[in-house]
Design a protein around this motif. Structure first.
Motif, PDB file in Angstrom:
ATOM      1  N   TYR A  74       0.839  -1.202   0.000  1.00  7.62           N
ATOM      2  CA  TYR A  74       0.000   0.000   0.000  1.00  7.62           C
ATOM      3  C   TYR A  74       0.879   1.260   0.000  1.00  7.62           C
ATOM      4  O   TYR A  74       0.621   2.217  -0.724  1.00  7.62           O
ATOM      5  N   HIS A  75       1.919   1.237   0.824  1.00  8.81           N
ATOM      6  CA  HIS A  75       2.857   2.359   0.924  1.00  8.81           C
ATOM      7  C   HIS A  75       3.465   2.679  -0.456  1.00  8.81           C
ATOM      8  O   HIS A  75       3.483   3.835  -0.880  1.00  8.81           O
ATOM      9  N   PHE A  76       3.946   1.656  -1.143  1.00  5.52           N
ATOM     10  CA  PHE A  76       4.551   1.879  -2.457  1.00  5.52           C
ATOM     11  C   PHE A  76       3.505   2.211  -3.522  1.00  5.52           C
ATOM     12  O   PHE A  76       3.795   2.929  -4.479  1.00  5.52           O
ATOM     13  N   TYR A  77       2.299   1.715  -3.348  1.00  5.98           N
ATOM     14  CA  TYR A  77       1.193   2.096  -4.228  1.00  5.98           C
ATOM     15  C   TYR A  77       0.930   3.604  -4.106  1.00  5.98           C
ATOM     16  O   TYR A  77       0.681   4.281  -5.108  1.00  5.98           O
ATOM     17  N   CYS A  78       1.021   4.119  -2.888  1.00  3.35           N
ATOM     18  CA  CYS A  78       0.863   5.565  -2.678  1.00  3.35           C
ATOM     19  C   CYS A  78       1.942   6.342  -3.429  1.00  3.35           C
ATOM     20  O   CYS A  78       1.671   7.406  -3.986  1.00  3.35           O
ATOM     21  N   ARG A  79       3.147   5.814  -3.467  1.00  9.04           N
ATOM     22  CA  ARG A  79       4.218   6.467  -4.226  1.00  9.04           C
ATOM     23  C   ARG A  79       3.845   6.540  -5.706  1.00  9.04           C
ATOM     24  O   ARG A  79       4.043   7.566  -6.358  1.00  9.04           O
ATOM     25  N   ALA A  80       3.299   5.449  -6.227  1.00  6.28           N
ATOM     26  CA  ALA A  80       2.895   5.430  -7.638  1.00  6.28           C
ATOM     27  C   ALA A  80       1.798   6.464  -7.908  1.00  6.28           C
ATOM     28  O   ALA A  80       1.775   7.085  -8.977  1.00  6.28           O
ATOM     29  N   ILE A  81       0.933   6.673  -6.947  1.00  4.99           N
ATOM     30  CA  ILE A  81      -0.116   7.686  -7.100  1.00  4.99           C
ATOM     31  C   ILE A  81       0.498   9.081  -7.153  1.00  4.99           C
ATOM     32  O   ILE A  81       0.081   9.915  -7.968  1.00  4.99           O
ATOM     33  N   ILE A  82       1.474   9.342  -6.303  1.00  3.84           N
ATOM     34  CA  ILE A  82       2.138  10.655  -6.336  1.00  3.84           C
ATOM     35  C   ILE A  82       2.706  10.899  -7.730  1.00  3.84           C
ATOM     36  O   ILE A  82       2.542  11.985  -8.296  1.00  3.84           O
ATOM     37  N   VAL A  83       3.377   9.894  -8.269  1.00  4.58           N
ATOM     38  CA  VAL A  83       3.978  10.030  -9.606  1.00  4.58           C
ATOM     39  C   VAL A  83       2.899  10.331 -10.641  1.00  4.58           C
ATOM     40  O   VAL A  83       3.055  11.234 -11.473  1.00  4.58           O
TER      41      VAL A  83
END
Length: 179
Positions: free
Chosen positions: A103-112
């Motif tokens: 989930y944490h890394f999914y949030c990073r993908a959303i920022i991008v």
């Protein structure tokens, strides 16, 4: 080594409280970022830029270091007391933590995606996504405190019911905002 266990546990708790705070705030910013399209055209680019800056800061300065602290001190607790690994609750907790890292890394993908203005999700989608760490938090804490697997299953059923209640309230809130 056991004398350090309490310190490891304290820093583990500090880490996960900070990690969750960062995730809650980060996804709330996704909501606001998604709503920039509703702002006057002249302001949209500046608002997007500001939200992107804030999101990266929360992700890089708060959430990610807190995640690392959580894992380091959690693993140190397991190193000091490896017998915990024989218990079912810790195995389930570790699975939930791995899912939380995803989930944490999914949030990073959303920022991008939001930074590149390639994100098509609306604020309601992010309001729902913001409830996911709540479910993780409740499940992980209940699991760590209760520890009995059957009691946890009952409690987890309650957590899922709580998630459904959150979803219903989110839908009601959306309808009220749109009215």
């Amino acid at each position: 080594m056991m004398t350090y266990y309490s310190f490891f546990k304290a820093f583990h708790i500090i880490g996960f409280v900070t990690w969750f705070a960062g995730l809650f705030y980060l996804v709330r910013m996704f909501v606001y970022h998604a709503e920039t399209d509703q702002k006057p055209l002249a302001l949209q680019a500046d608002w997007r830029k500001q939200f992107t800056l804030m999101q990266w800061r929360v992700y890089k300065i708060i959430s990610t270091p807190a995640m690392v602290i959580t894992w380091i001190f959690g693993l140190l607790m397991l190193f000091v007391n490896p017998a915990i690994l024989d218990q079912t609750w810790i195995k389930i907790k570790l699975v939930l933590l791995v899912l939380l890292v995803i989930y944490h890394f999914y949030c990073r993908a959303i920022i991008v995606k939001q930074e590149k203005v390639e994100d098509s999700r609306n604020s309601f989608n992010y309001r729902l996504l913001n409830e996911l760490p709540t479910l993780f938090l409740v499940a992980i804490v209940l699991l760590a405190v209760v520890r009995d697997f059957l009691d946890f299953l009952k409690l987890f059923g309650g957590v899922m019911a709580f998630g459904i209640v959150l979803f219903v309230f989110a839908k009601m809130y959306k309808k009220r905002r749109e009215a």
